[in-house]
Enzyme design. Structure first.
Site, PDB file in Angstrom:
ATOM      1  N   GLU A   4      -4.662  -1.409  10.992  1.00 58.72           N
ATOM      2  CA  GLU A   4      -3.215  -1.337  10.765  1.00 58.72           C
ATOM      3  C   GLU A   4      -2.503  -1.039  12.084  1.00 58.72           C
ATOM      4  O   GLU A   4      -1.473  -1.621  12.411  1.00 58.72           O
ATOM      5  CB  GLU A   4      -2.903  -0.252   9.717  1.00 58.72           C
ATOM      6  CG  GLU A   4      -1.407   0.029   9.593  1.00 58.72           C
ATOM      7  CD  GLU A   4      -1.007   0.792   8.335  1.00 58.72           C
ATOM      8  OE1 GLU A   4      -1.874   1.062   7.480  1.00 58.72           O
ATOM      9  OE2 GLU A   4       0.188   1.118   8.218  1.00 58.72           O
ATOM     10  N   ILE A  44       0.852  -1.194   0.000  1.00 58.69           N
ATOM     11  CA  ILE A  44       0.000   0.000   0.000  1.00 58.69           C
ATOM     12  C   ILE A  44       0.882   1.236   0.000  1.00 58.69           C
ATOM     13  O   ILE A  44       1.787   1.360   0.833  1.00 58.69           O
ATOM     14  CB  ILE A  44      -1.021   0.012   1.158  1.00 58.69           C
ATOM     15  CG1 ILE A  44      -1.760   1.360   1.176  1.00 58.69           C
ATOM     16  CG2 ILE A  44      -0.393  -0.259   2.515  1.00 58.69           C
ATOM     17  CD1 ILE A  44      -3.212   1.267   1.489  1.00 58.69           C
TER      18      ILE A  44
END
Ligand SMILES: Cc1cc2nc3c(=O)[nH]c(=O)nc-3n(C[C@H](O)[C@H](O)[C@H](O)COP(=O)(O)OP(=O)(O)OC[C@H]3O[C@@H](n4cnc5c(N)ncnc54)[C@H](O)[C@@H]3O)c2cc1C
Length: 361
Positions: free
Chosen positions: A226, A107
């Site tokens: 996350e 990402i």
């Protein structure tokens, strides 16, 4: 997972540190063993489990100090963007490949000019017929060298701030997409981290994840997980370091007795054990809330802030108790100390965590 780590990860980690990257074979082996995308439904090739299964992957890697294989990022940070926002076609294409370890995910949010302030990114994805044309530059991207797909955070409307942000899936073999060198880091040496360059990269419009202009919202929805991933790792790293330091100080002798017999050592270890226990208890509380769908962004930020700051503090004290050996790379405590530092920065800095928590007061 523990057997897998003993056999397929620990014996190779030193070689991966020297190479600056984990081998493809390790990813394929993890896929074969069912350790990738464990929380993704079976219909998409995943394990059909939940976040707790992924936590076991995180913890077992942390126990042996394996910072190279970015399975946690792949499993619980990149995958959710595809699972929750991608079209059915993209899901059916990518998720089974990611579960088998054939496709590695990354990402890309951070840019040279914008990290904490994500609204300030300058990469663009502008429509041209049925395509999006991506231009820009990213930096510090984990799996940057090895990624087959990169969720790229772009502005689809550069005149807007957060509302102009969209998420675009860019395949690693698209024309105009290039990777910079593998960056040399203080720790996490077996993990590849790179700059990425996008020069008129054309992708189909269907590569946009979810709706145009909703990228920032999607990031806000997924960033708490996350942060919990980072906290879960840090909680384990602290426990492992404390156990190793207890064992070391018991056998190391000075002034006719073991180091563990000095009151200073006993007090330092007592403090470290207390912090390890508090951190574990709070992190597990957050994991339990997350499994129930009740973890809010402030609590997730507290988990990351507390676990990563505590890890740095405790590891520094543990390293001190190892004396000169603690500074030698071959000692796990030395690597853990160097590895821990980044977690106060990546995935949102400690200062940004405090901003988020403060906003919720
Ligand atoms: C090893 C590694 C791996 C990474 N992996 C990825 C990845 O896979 N994908 C990705 O997109 N990014 C990744 N990053 C980037 C990481 O998320 C950023 O470095 C981080 O968000 C900080 O951004 P920055 O480096 O631009 O620092 P800056 O934003 O420039 O911050 C510099 C300092 O200013 C402080 N600061 C900034 N804003 C405020 C504020 N409002 N109040 C108080 N203090 C503030 C920060 O806390 C920090 O101390 C990685 C970084 C590293 C080092």
């Amino acid at each position: 997972m523990r057997r897998f780590v003993e056999k397929e990860i620990a014996p190779h980690h030193e070689a991966w540190e020297k190479a600056g990257a984990v081998s493809r074979e390790a990813w394929l082996a993890a896929g074969e063993a069912g350790l990738l995308l464990c929380s993704v439904p079976e219909e998409y090739g995943g394990g059909g489990g939940d976040f707790l299964h992924s936590c076991i992957v995180i913890e077992e890697l942390a126990k042996v100090g394996a910072t190279g294989p970015a399975f946690p990022l792949h499993n619980e940070i990149v995958t959710p963007y595809i699972l929750h926002y991608a079209s059915e076609e993209l899901k059916r294409h990518w998720l089974p490949r990611m579960a088998r370890g054939e496709a590695i995910g990354a990402i890309a949010m951070t840019e040279p000019g914008a990290g904490s302030d994500l609204q300030g990114i300058r990469s663009t994805a502008l429509a041209d017929g049925n395509h999006l044309v991506v231009n820009g530059q990213k930096v510090f991207i984990t799996n940057g060298q090895s990624a087959d797909l990169v969720i790229t955070v772009c502005k689809t409307d550069p005149s807007e701030g957060a509302k102009g942000v969209s998420l675009v899936l860019v395949e690693g073999d698209r024309g105009g997409f290039a990777r910079g060198r593998n960056l040399e880091k203080v720790g996490y040496k077996a993990q590849d981290t790179s700059e990425l360059f996008y020069n008129d990269v054309r992708v189909p419009r269907t590569n946009m994840l979810g709706e145009e202009g909703q990228g920032f919202r999607y990031l806000m929805e997924q960033l708490p997980q996350e942060r919990l991933v980072v906290a879960a790792r840090s909680a384990q790293v602290i426990e492992t370091a404390v156990d190793e330091t207890i064992a070391y100080t018991r056998q190391r002798q000075a002034f006719g007795r073991s180091i563990a017999d000095f009151q200073n050592t006993r007090f330092k270890l007592a403090e470290a054990k207390t912090e390890a226990t508090v951190c574990r208890t709070f992190t597990d509380h957050c994991i339990r809330l997350h499994l129930a769908g009740k973890l809010d962004t402030a609590l997730a930020s507290m988990a990351k802030l507390y676990a990563t700051d505590t890890a740095c503090r405790v590891l520094d004290e543990c390293l001190q108790l190892f004396g000169g050996y603690g500074y030698m790379w071959e000692y796990p405590v030395a690597r853990a100390w160097a590895d821990a530092r980044v977690n106060r920065i990546a995935g949102g800095t400690s200062e940004i965590m405090k901003e988020i928590i403060a906003r919720a007061l």
